[in-house]
Write a protein that holds these residues in place. Structure first.
Motif, PDB file in Angstrom:
ATOM      1  N   CYS A   1       4.634   0.193   9.373  1.00  0.00           N
ATOM      2  CA  CYS A   1       3.644  -0.034   8.271  1.00  0.00           C
ATOM      3  C   CYS A   1       2.470  -0.837   8.737  1.00  0.00           C
ATOM      4  O   CYS A   1       1.440  -0.397   8.062  1.00  0.00           O
ATOM      5  CB  CYS A   1       4.441  -0.231   7.015  1.00  0.00           C
ATOM      6  SG  CYS A   1       5.014  -1.852   6.887  1.00  0.00           S
TER       7      CYS A   1
ATOM      8  N   TYR B   1      10.575   3.375   4.256  1.00  0.00           N
ATOM      9  CA  TYR B   1       9.556   2.160   3.623  1.00  0.00           C
ATOM     10  C   TYR B   1       9.898   1.815   2.149  1.00  0.00           C
ATOM     11  O   TYR B   1      10.345   2.573   1.414  1.00  0.00           O
ATOM     12  CB  TYR B   1       8.367   2.741   3.932  1.00  0.00           C
ATOM     13  CG  TYR B   1       7.901   3.621   2.664  1.00  0.00           C
ATOM     14  CD1 TYR B   1       7.556   3.595   1.316  1.00  0.00           C
ATOM     15  CD2 TYR B   1       7.880   4.968   2.998  1.00  0.00           C
ATOM     16  CE1 TYR B   1       7.040   4.599   0.650  1.00  0.00           C
ATOM     17  CE2 TYR B   1       7.534   6.008   2.120  1.00  0.00           C
ATOM     18  CZ  TYR B   1       7.218   5.804   0.656  1.00  0.00           C
ATOM     19  OH  TYR B   1       6.980   6.866   0.195  1.00  0.00           O
ATOM     20  N   LEU B   2       9.656   0.494   1.810  1.00  0.00           N
ATOM     21  CA  LEU B   2       9.685   0.045   0.619  1.00  0.00           C
ATOM     22  C   LEU B   2       8.155  -0.676   0.182  1.00  0.00           C
ATOM     23  O   LEU B   2       7.959  -0.413  -1.114  1.00  0.00           O
ATOM     24  CB  LEU B   2      10.678  -1.060   0.460  1.00  0.00           C
ATOM     25  CG  LEU B   2      12.217  -0.567   0.528  1.00  0.00           C
ATOM     26  CD1 LEU B   2      13.358  -1.862   0.431  1.00  0.00           C
ATOM     27  CD2 LEU B   2      12.663   0.690  -0.713  1.00  0.00           C
ATOM     28  N   CYS B   3       7.635  -1.235   0.975  1.00  0.00           N
ATOM     29  CA  CYS B   3       6.338  -2.118   0.613  1.00  0.00           C
ATOM     30  C   CYS B   3       5.085  -1.733   1.303  1.00  0.00           C
ATOM     31  O   CYS B   3       3.938  -1.785   0.695  1.00  0.00           O
ATOM     32  CB  CYS B   3       6.760  -3.643   1.010  1.00  0.00           C
ATOM     33  SG  CYS B   3       6.518  -4.049   2.573  1.00  0.00           S
ATOM     34  N   ARG B   4       5.305  -1.005   2.391  1.00  0.00           N
ATOM     35  CA  ARG B   4       4.144  -0.456   2.959  1.00  0.00           C
ATOM     36  C   ARG B   4       3.202  -1.763   3.310  1.00  0.00           C
ATOM     37  O   ARG B   4       1.993  -1.486   3.819  1.00  0.00           O
ATOM     38  CB  ARG B   4       3.525   0.410   2.482  1.00  0.00           C
ATOM     39  CG  ARG B   4       4.445   1.762   2.296  1.00  0.00           C
ATOM     40  CD  ARG B   4       3.742   2.964   1.764  1.00  0.00           C
ATOM     41  NE  ARG B   4       2.753   3.716   2.829  1.00  0.00           N
ATOM     42  CZ  ARG B   4       3.232   4.619   3.309  1.00  0.00           C
ATOM     43  NH1 ARG B   4       4.556   5.015   3.532  1.00  0.00           N
ATOM     44  NH2 ARG B   4       2.647   5.300   4.273  1.00  0.00           N
TER      45      ARG B   4
ATOM     46  N   MET C   1       7.396  -3.058  13.086  1.00  0.00           N
ATOM     47  CA  MET C   1       7.211  -2.613  11.615  1.00  0.00           C
ATOM     48  C   MET C   1       6.066  -1.691  11.511  1.00  0.00           C
ATOM     49  O   MET C   1       4.949  -2.097  11.458  1.00  0.00           O
ATOM     50  CB  MET C   1       6.960  -4.102  10.924  1.00  0.00           C
ATOM     51  CG  MET C   1       7.923  -5.159  10.855  1.00  0.00           C
ATOM     52  SD  MET C   1       9.511  -4.963  10.934  1.00  0.00           S
ATOM     53  CE  MET C   1       9.945  -4.553   9.496  1.00  0.00           C
TER      54      MET C   1
ATOM     55  N   GLY D   1       4.438  -4.905   5.279  1.00  0.00           N
ATOM     56  CA  GLY D   1       5.125  -5.661   6.247  1.00  0.00           C
ATOM     57  C   GLY D   1       6.014  -6.839   5.602  1.00  0.00           C
ATOM     58  O   GLY D   1       5.927  -8.104   6.531  1.00  0.00           O
ATOM     59  N   ALA D   2       6.548  -6.748   4.581  1.00  0.00           N
ATOM     60  CA  ALA D   2       7.123  -7.841   4.089  1.00  0.00           C
ATOM     61  C   ALA D   2       8.720  -7.448   3.893  1.00  0.00           C
ATOM     62  O   ALA D   2       9.404  -8.340   3.745  1.00  0.00           O
ATOM     63  CB  ALA D   2       6.689  -8.105   2.614  1.00  0.00           C
ATOM     64  N   CYS D   3       8.988  -6.161   3.593  1.00  0.00           N
ATOM     65  CA  CYS D   3      10.440  -5.985   3.217  1.00  0.00           C
ATOM     66  C   CYS D   3      11.268  -5.654   4.323  1.00  0.00           C
ATOM     67  O   CYS D   3      12.523  -5.806   4.093  1.00  0.00           O
ATOM     68  CB  CYS D   3      10.117  -4.732   2.047  1.00  0.00           C
ATOM     69  SG  CYS D   3      10.085  -3.267   3.095  1.00  0.00           S
ATOM     70  N   GLY D   4      11.130  -5.212   5.366  1.00  0.00           N
ATOM     71  CA  GLY D   4      12.016  -4.904   6.525  1.00  0.00           C
ATOM     72  C   GLY D   4      12.628  -3.482   6.655  1.00  0.00           C
ATOM     73  O   GLY D   4      13.026  -3.234   7.547  1.00  0.00           O
ATOM     74  N   ALA D   5      12.034  -2.583   5.408  1.00  0.00           N
ATOM     75  CA  ALA D   5      12.698  -1.415   5.544  1.00  0.00           C
ATOM     76  C   ALA D   5      12.373  -0.493   6.548  1.00  0.00           C
ATOM     77  O   ALA D   5      13.114   0.357   7.121  1.00  0.00           O
ATOM     78  CB  ALA D   5      12.472  -0.595   4.467  1.00  0.00           C
ATOM     79  N   CYS D   6      11.228  -0.715   7.352  1.00  0.00           N
ATOM     80  CA  CYS D   6      10.633   0.389   8.373  1.00  0.00           C
ATOM     81  C   CYS D   6      11.125  -0.197   9.819  1.00  0.00           C
ATOM     82  O   CYS D   6      10.440   0.353  10.783  1.00  0.00           O
ATOM     83  CB  CYS D   6       9.045   0.370   8.160  1.00  0.00           C
ATOM     84  SG  CYS D   6       8.308  -0.898   8.428  1.00  0.00           S
TER      85      CYS D   6
HETATM   86  S1  FES Z   1       7.831  -0.853   4.584  1.00  0.00           S
HETATM   87 FE1  FES Z   1       8.077  -2.820   4.330  1.00  0.00          FE
HETATM   88  S2  FES Z   1       7.800  -3.950   6.283  1.00  0.00           S
HETATM   89 FE2  FES Z   1       7.224  -1.791   6.482  1.00  0.00          FE
END
Ligand code: FES
Ligand SMILES: Cc1cc2nc3c(=O)[nH]c(=O)nc-3n(C[C@H](O)[C@H](O)[C@H](O)COP(=O)(O)OP(=O)(O)OC[C@H]3O[C@@H](n4cnc5c(N)ncnc54)[C@H](O)[C@@H]3O)c2cc1C
Length: 318
Positions: free
Chosen positions: A305, A265-268, A303, A270-275
């Motif tokens: 998060c 995760y990077l943002c938790r 996503m 729903g914005a970054c795409g990491a998850c």
């Molecule tokens: S952690 Fe960034 S979209 Fe889920």
């Protein structure tokens, strides 16, 4: 993929900025320098509380050049599951926390001819580091800052003192409101607008920019809102052949973490795409701003998060 390594820090300073906002300075526990960051970055703060754990993203408000400590400003959210209340009521000098390295999903655009910053309430935080960067760049900018009243406008005195003429305050109790259409009219070609605040404010600025024909690449926003509670469901993890029950008051990401997994995760938020995770069966109640409408309609990606299963069960490629 695994979640990135965290950095152990200790609270080195705490002060009250408004009746509902506290500033915390975080210093690395091992004394080494913190990673460099740019204006608009956030870190995810992990707070361990007995058995429970909170992981919340907070924008870095200090000058981007300062690698000896990070500063965050936290709004106390009364009706929450407790992360912000923990930082207000239980974090004092010396409290140990973990943070992720900084991530910037809301950077300034270097080529912009002018920068128009629009903040609502606690949405002022990413702009504090932006302003530092803009001053150093000698850039052309203006800040429009809406708050309930002057008492609740965090950092307003400082901002007005540092940037007279470039900062305008809009206390709603005095009937002053930001008018996005008027704000965006007559800006020079090549201006970029950045907005962070309540959902309706973000939507109004984005809609005004679209109506005025601004290119989408010149409109930037960051949303702080966490998703509300949802219905419980079961996530079947196909590859590891196990099932995880996701209660209504936790996210899928949190349920996976509580089960011992370390999803990235990077943002938790729903914005970054990491998850991003592949879905093998079941429908998704999407809550993110990352996947395209087409992908969302196919129900093949989730996503974790912010998004949940629409029914009682979802099968994930984990
Ligand atoms: S952690 Fe960034 S979209 Fe889920
Ligand atoms: C990029 C970013 C930067 C932010 N910067 C700041 C800042 O500078 N200052 C500030 O005060 N706040 C900031 N926030 C908001 C902050 O992260 C918290 O959401 C806020 O402090 C409330 O936290 P809480 O624990 O009190 O409340 P809660 O809303 O109870 O908990 C928030 C956390 O729980 C998760 N969550 C809660 N319920 C659910 C559910 N049903 N399903 C899924 N997930 C759930 C959210 O994803 C979030 O991580 C930022 C948010 C983002 C995304």
């Amino acid at each position: 993929m695994m979640a990135s390594a965290t950095i152990p820090v200790r609270v080195a300073e705490v002060d009250r900025i408004t009746p509902l906002v506290k500033r915390l300075a975080l210093q690395p526990s091992d004394g080494v320098s913190l990673p460099a960051f740019s204006g608009g970055s956030h870190v995810v703060v992990t707070m361990q509380r007995g058995e429970g754990v909170h992981r919340n993203p907070y924008s870095l408000i200090g000058p981007p050049g300062d690698r000896s400590r990070y500063q965050i400003a936290v709004l106390r959210v009364e009706r929450s599951r407790g992360g912000s209340v923990f930082l207000h009521d239980h974090a004092g000098i010396g409290t140990a926390l973990q943070i992720t390295p900084p991530v910037n999903l809301f950077p300034l655009i270097g080529q912009a001819r002018k920068h128009v910053l629009v903040a609502g309430g606690i949405g002022i935080t990413p702009f504090l580091a932006h302003l530092d960067e803009l001053r150093r760049m000698g850039a052309r900018y203006e800040l429009h800052y809406a708050a309930r009243d002057l008492e609740h406008a965090a950092f307003a005195d400082r901002l007005l003192a540092e940037d007279p003429g470039r900062v305008r305050l809009y206390p709603s109790r005095q009937g002053r409101r930001i008018e996005p259409a008027a704000l965006l009219a007559h800006q020079p070609l090549g201006t970029h607008v950045y907005v962070c605040g309540p959902g309706p404010m973000i939507e109004a600025v984005v809609a005004a920019a679209r109506a005025a024909g601004w290119p989408p690449s010149h409109v930037h926003w960051e949303r702080f809102a966490a998703p509300g509670p949802g219905r419980p469901f079961t996530a079947v993890l196909a590859r590891s052949r196990r099932s995880v029950l996701v209660r209504g008051d936790v996210s899928l990401l949190e349920a996976l973490e509580a089960d011992g997994l370390q999803p990235p995760y990077l943002c938790r938020g729903g914005a970054c795409g990491a998850c991003e995770t592949a879905v093998l069966a079941g429908e998704v109640e999407h809550g993110d701003h990352y996947l395209s409408d087409e992908v969302k309609a196919a129900h093949t990606r989730i996503m974790p998060c912010v998004s949940r299963a629409r029914g009682d069960r979802i099968v994930l490629d984990i």
